[in-house]
Write an enzyme that holds these catalytic residues in place. Structure first.
Site, mmCIF file in Angstrom:
data_model
loop_
_atom_site.group_PDB
_atom_site.id
_atom_site.type_symbol
_atom_site.label_atom_id
_atom_site.label_comp_id
_atom_site.label_asym_id
_atom_site.label_seq_id
_atom_site.Cartn_x
_atom_site.Cartn_y
_atom_site.Cartn_z
ATOM 1 N NE ARG A 29 3.090 -55.643 51.203
ATOM 2 C CZ ARG A 29 3.689 -54.965 50.433
ATOM 3 N NH1 ARG A 29 5.000 -54.220 50.487
ATOM 4 N NH2 ARG A 29 3.240 -54.533 49.129
ATOM 5 C CD GLU B 34 3.113 -51.410 56.891
ATOM 6 O OE1 GLU B 34 4.000 -51.928 56.851
ATOM 7 O OE2 GLU B 34 2.367 -51.020 56.088
ATOM 8 C CG HIS C 82 5.026 -49.775 53.928
ATOM 9 N ND1 HIS C 82 4.088 -50.517 53.760
ATOM 10 C CD2 HIS C 82 5.600 -49.802 52.462
ATOM 11 C CE1 HIS C 82 4.283 -51.519 52.615
ATOM 12 N NE2 HIS C 82 5.293 -51.013 52.085
#
Length: 326
Positions: A243, A272, A291
């Site tokens: 994370r 993000e 991601h």
């Protein structure tokens, strides 16, 4: 014939909703109420909803939402990390929380190795050189990467993903160090040749590559900041598949700009996506991916199947295959 249980979900499709290919998987077992329809008339659906499908943190799992659904049994999260869900609060409302561990560990471990190799061998720079008009008369190769084989990998968080990365790194003859809340069993260490570092500082001082693979908690937020970067080797690269907030990004920018460390390869950031003017996007010694560590067809299908299995178990009063308890 009994009707299907009803579940709440955000929306189908891009950019961060339920994958369109997964909607049919859910509909085999459930009737889906999409968030826009729920918001339009909550009273129509509130008593029928028994489960929530949470994808990319949506719908937001607030206490107000949980308490507005009197027959809710389970929140099933598409992913391992549940830092966006107040699990104790949900549990206090007699609702279970499920996630999708294990099934994505191999894909994320592959991604960690990809990031390490790409950073070490300057793959992004190499692609740019190969595509450049300046290379018409030959490649300028007066730049060097670094070796992964025989290097030292420090893994912060030796859970399932960290252990699978260690297995892969062993094939590169890497020296493997790890830092964890608890030392792993001796047989797990021996399986990958990993050495436990009781203090994070011990790992940071020795590692050529530092991999962040721990969950985001109150204790791990900004775990890697200015002090930690100052302990790392000047030729070290930091990798993150966990994370974004585990790394203090302002401190990371400073460490990269000052060459305190050599580089970074990140599959996660905060926010993000990053704003297009963020300094991390402008630094040549940084690789950032969107991601997508678990984003393979097979893995995402397995994740959705576990989401469904958690829903079915919770709705029928059975133990969840993958329940989160905090």
């Amino acid at each position: 014939m009994t009707s299907k249980p009803v579940v709440l979900a955000s929306y189908p499709g891009s950019p961060r909703g339920v994958y369109e290919g997964h909607v049919a998987m859910i509909e085999k077992h459930f009737n889906i109420v999409w968030w826009k329809d729920f918001e339009a008339d909550r009273s129509q659906f509130a008593h029928s909803i028994k489960g929530i499908v949470c994808v990319a943190g949506k719908p937001s799992i607030s206490e107000e939402l949980i308490r507005s659904l009197p027959n809710l049994k389970v929140v099933s999260n598409f992913g391992v990390g549940v830092d966006h869900i107040d699990v104790p609060m949900v549990n206090r409302c007699s609702v279970k929380v499920g996630n999708t561990p294990d099934v994505l560990a191999d894909s994320v471990a592959d991604m960690a190795m990809l990031l390490m190799l790409a950073a070490a061998r300057k793959i992004v720079q190499g692609v740019e050189v190969a595509r450049s008009p300046d290379s018409a008369n030959g490649f300028d190769l007066h730049w060097m990467g670094t070796d992964v084989h025989d290097a030292t990998l420090g893994i912060v968080g030796m859970g399932d993903i960290g252990h699978k990365v260690a297995k892969r790194a062993k094939g590169f003859n890497m020296k493997i160090l790890y830092h964890n809340r608890k030392q792993r069993a001796a047989e797990k260490e021996q399986e990958v040749g990993a050495v436990y570092c009781g203090k994070l500082s011990e790992l940071l001082k020795q590692a050529d590559y530092v991999l962040i693979a721990c969950p985001l908690t109150a204790e791990t937020k900004a775990l890697i900041s200015r002090k930690e970067f100052s302990l790392m080797k000047s030729n070290a690269t930091i990798l993150n598949v966990a994370r974004g907030p585990i790394i203090d990004q302002d401190a990371l920018v400073e460490a990269l700009q000052s060459k305190t460390i050599a580089g970074a390869a990140l599959d996660v950031t905060y926010p993000e996506p990053l704003p297009l003017d963020h300094p991390l996007l402008k630094l040549p010694n940084v690789i950032i991916t969107p991601h997508h560590g678990s984003q393979t067809v097979k893995t995402r299908q397995q994740m959705m199947q576990l989401v469904i299995d958690n829903l079915l178990a919770g709705i029928h009063g059975n133990p969840l295959p993958a329940e989160v308890k905090q």
